[in-house]
Scaffold this motif. Structure first.
Motif, PDB file in Angstrom:
ATOM      1  N   GLY A  93       0.851  -1.426  -0.047  1.00  0.00           N
ATOM      2  CA  GLY A  93       0.046   0.104   0.096  1.00  0.00           C
ATOM      3  C   GLY A  93       0.800   1.307   0.026  1.00  0.00           C
ATOM      4  O   GLY A  93       0.310   2.323  -0.031  1.00  0.00           O
ATOM      5  N   LYS A  94       2.085   1.120   0.045  1.00  0.00           N
ATOM      6  CA  LYS A  94       3.060   2.317  -0.208  1.00  0.00           C
ATOM      7  C   LYS A  94       3.620   2.576  -1.301  1.00  0.00           C
ATOM      8  O   LYS A  94       3.299   1.850  -2.314  1.00  0.00           O
ATOM      9  CB  LYS A  94       4.477   1.952   0.882  1.00  0.00           C
ATOM     10  CG  LYS A  94       3.966   1.501   2.376  1.00  0.00           C
ATOM     11  CD  LYS A  94       3.242   2.483   3.109  1.00  0.00           C
ATOM     12  CE  LYS A  94       2.900   2.150   4.705  1.00  0.00           C
ATOM     13  NZ  LYS A  94       2.650   0.972   4.950  1.00  0.00           N
ATOM     14  N   PHE A  95       4.169   3.853  -1.694  1.00  0.00           N
ATOM     15  CA  PHE A  95       4.649   4.087  -2.904  1.00  0.00           C
ATOM     16  C   PHE A  95       6.176   4.616  -3.068  1.00  0.00           C
ATOM     17  O   PHE A  95       6.529   4.963  -2.116  1.00  0.00           O
ATOM     18  CB  PHE A  95       3.736   5.420  -2.936  1.00  0.00           C
ATOM     19  CG  PHE A  95       2.214   5.548  -3.022  1.00  0.00           C
ATOM     20  CD1 PHE A  95       1.654   5.264  -4.280  1.00  0.00           C
ATOM     21  CD2 PHE A  95       1.651   5.790  -1.920  1.00  0.00           C
ATOM     22  CE1 PHE A  95       0.219   5.078  -4.207  1.00  0.00           C
ATOM     23  CE2 PHE A  95       0.402   5.534  -1.897  1.00  0.00           C
ATOM     24  CZ  PHE A  95      -0.436   5.161  -3.089  1.00  0.00           C
ATOM     25  N   ILE A  96       6.463   4.162  -3.979  1.00  0.00           N
ATOM     26  CA  ILE A  96       7.923   4.568  -4.396  1.00  0.00           C
ATOM     27  C   ILE A  96       7.932   5.874  -5.403  1.00  0.00           C
ATOM     28  O   ILE A  96       7.178   5.678  -6.333  1.00  0.00           O
ATOM     29  CB  ILE A  96       8.714   3.284  -4.948  1.00  0.00           C
ATOM     30  CG1 ILE A  96       9.131   2.343  -3.975  1.00  0.00           C
ATOM     31  CG2 ILE A  96       9.872   3.773  -5.674  1.00  0.00           C
ATOM     32  CD1 ILE A  96      10.245   2.631  -3.069  1.00  0.00           C
ATOM     33  N   PHE A  97       8.817   6.728  -5.039  1.00  0.00           N
ATOM     34  CA  PHE A  97       8.729   7.901  -5.881  1.00  0.00           C
ATOM     35  C   PHE A  97      10.489   7.951  -6.059  1.00  0.00           C
ATOM     36  O   PHE A  97      11.203   8.063  -5.095  1.00  0.00           O
ATOM     37  CB  PHE A  97       8.596   9.209  -5.280  1.00  0.00           C
ATOM     38  CG  PHE A  97       7.315   9.502  -5.462  1.00  0.00           C
ATOM     39  CD1 PHE A  97       6.292   9.885  -6.693  1.00  0.00           C
ATOM     40  CD2 PHE A  97       6.427   9.315  -4.164  1.00  0.00           C
ATOM     41  CE1 PHE A  97       4.922   9.987  -6.675  1.00  0.00           C
ATOM     42  CE2 PHE A  97       4.915   9.579  -4.186  1.00  0.00           C
ATOM     43  CZ  PHE A  97       4.421  10.066  -5.319  1.00  0.00           C
ATOM     44  N   GLU A  98      10.703   8.052  -7.493  1.00  0.00           N
ATOM     45  CA  GLU A  98      12.184   8.041  -7.724  1.00  0.00           C
ATOM     46  C   GLU A  98      12.697   9.326  -7.747  1.00  0.00           C
ATOM     47  O   GLU A  98      11.849  10.451  -7.929  1.00  0.00           O
ATOM     48  CB  GLU A  98      12.400   7.614  -9.146  1.00  0.00           C
ATOM     49  CG  GLU A  98      11.984   5.909  -9.590  1.00  0.00           C
ATOM     50  CD  GLU A  98      12.601   5.224 -10.423  1.00  0.00           C
ATOM     51  OE1 GLU A  98      13.958   5.567 -10.561  1.00  0.00           O
ATOM     52  OE2 GLU A  98      12.092   4.612 -11.161  1.00  0.00           O
ATOM     53  N   LYS A  99      13.753   9.447  -6.941  1.00  0.00           N
ATOM     54  CA  LYS A  99      14.486  10.670  -6.594  1.00  0.00           C
ATOM     55  C   LYS A  99      14.643  11.727  -7.942  1.00  0.00           C
ATOM     56  O   LYS A  99      14.145  12.933  -8.004  1.00  0.00           O
ATOM     57  CB  LYS A  99      15.696  10.732  -5.983  1.00  0.00           C
ATOM     58  CG  LYS A  99      16.416  11.952  -5.449  1.00  0.00           C
ATOM     59  CD  LYS A  99      17.560  11.858  -4.745  1.00  0.00           C
ATOM     60  CE  LYS A  99      17.994  13.245  -4.127  1.00  0.00           C
ATOM     61  NZ  LYS A  99      19.588  13.045  -4.044  1.00  0.00           N
ATOM     62  N   LEU A 100      14.992  11.286  -9.095  1.00  0.00           N
ATOM     63  CA  LEU A 100      15.074  11.937 -10.220  1.00  0.00           C
ATOM     64  C   LEU A 100      13.662  12.414 -10.865  1.00  0.00           C
ATOM     65  O   LEU A 100      13.799  13.200 -11.760  1.00  0.00           O
ATOM     66  CB  LEU A 100      15.886  10.911 -11.369  1.00  0.00           C
ATOM     67  CG  LEU A 100      17.292  10.991 -11.211  1.00  0.00           C
ATOM     68  CD1 LEU A 100      17.954   9.903 -12.272  1.00  0.00           C
ATOM     69  CD2 LEU A 100      17.961  12.017 -11.180  1.00  0.00           C
TER      70      LEU A 100
END
Length: 107
Positions: A93-100
């Motif tokens: 249920g969590k989200f990964i956002f790429e730093k770039l």
């Protein structure tokens, strides 16, 4: 219509600057994305969640769905739908956002 937050420490889409999450929602900055470092967030906004698929990631098999900016369709990362190993369940249920793919606003 994109939702915008009035306040400090917001992350936005690198392409169109739509707000996508808050700094206070970061769980970890120690993740790896497709293009380098990535952050794990509890919440996301102004995104579209794509179809689910199984992927073998560094920490094992997960069911994930790519997340795109709802305004410009930029792929920003993914959502963890299911973790198959017990120690990885906290990601569901969590989200990964790429730093770039995200930029800081109002810092």
């Amino acid at each position: 219509m994109a939702e915008f937050i009035a306040g400090p420490r917001v992350y936005s889409c690198c392409n169109c600057r739509s707000h996508v999450s808050l700094h206070d929602d970061i769980i970890s900055k120690a993740f790896q994305g497709r293009h380098g470092r990535a952050f794990l967030f509890t919440h996301a906004m102004n995104i579209v969640v794509g179809p689910k698929e199984d992927r073998h990631l560094l920490t094992g098999l997960h069911t994930v769905a790519d997340i795109c900016c709802a305004t410009c369709d930029e792929v920003l990362g993914w959502k963890y739908e299911r973790a198959y190993e017990a120690l990885q369940k906290y990601k569901e249920g969590k989200f990964i956002f790429e730093k770039l793919k995200i930029v800081k606003e109002n810092w």
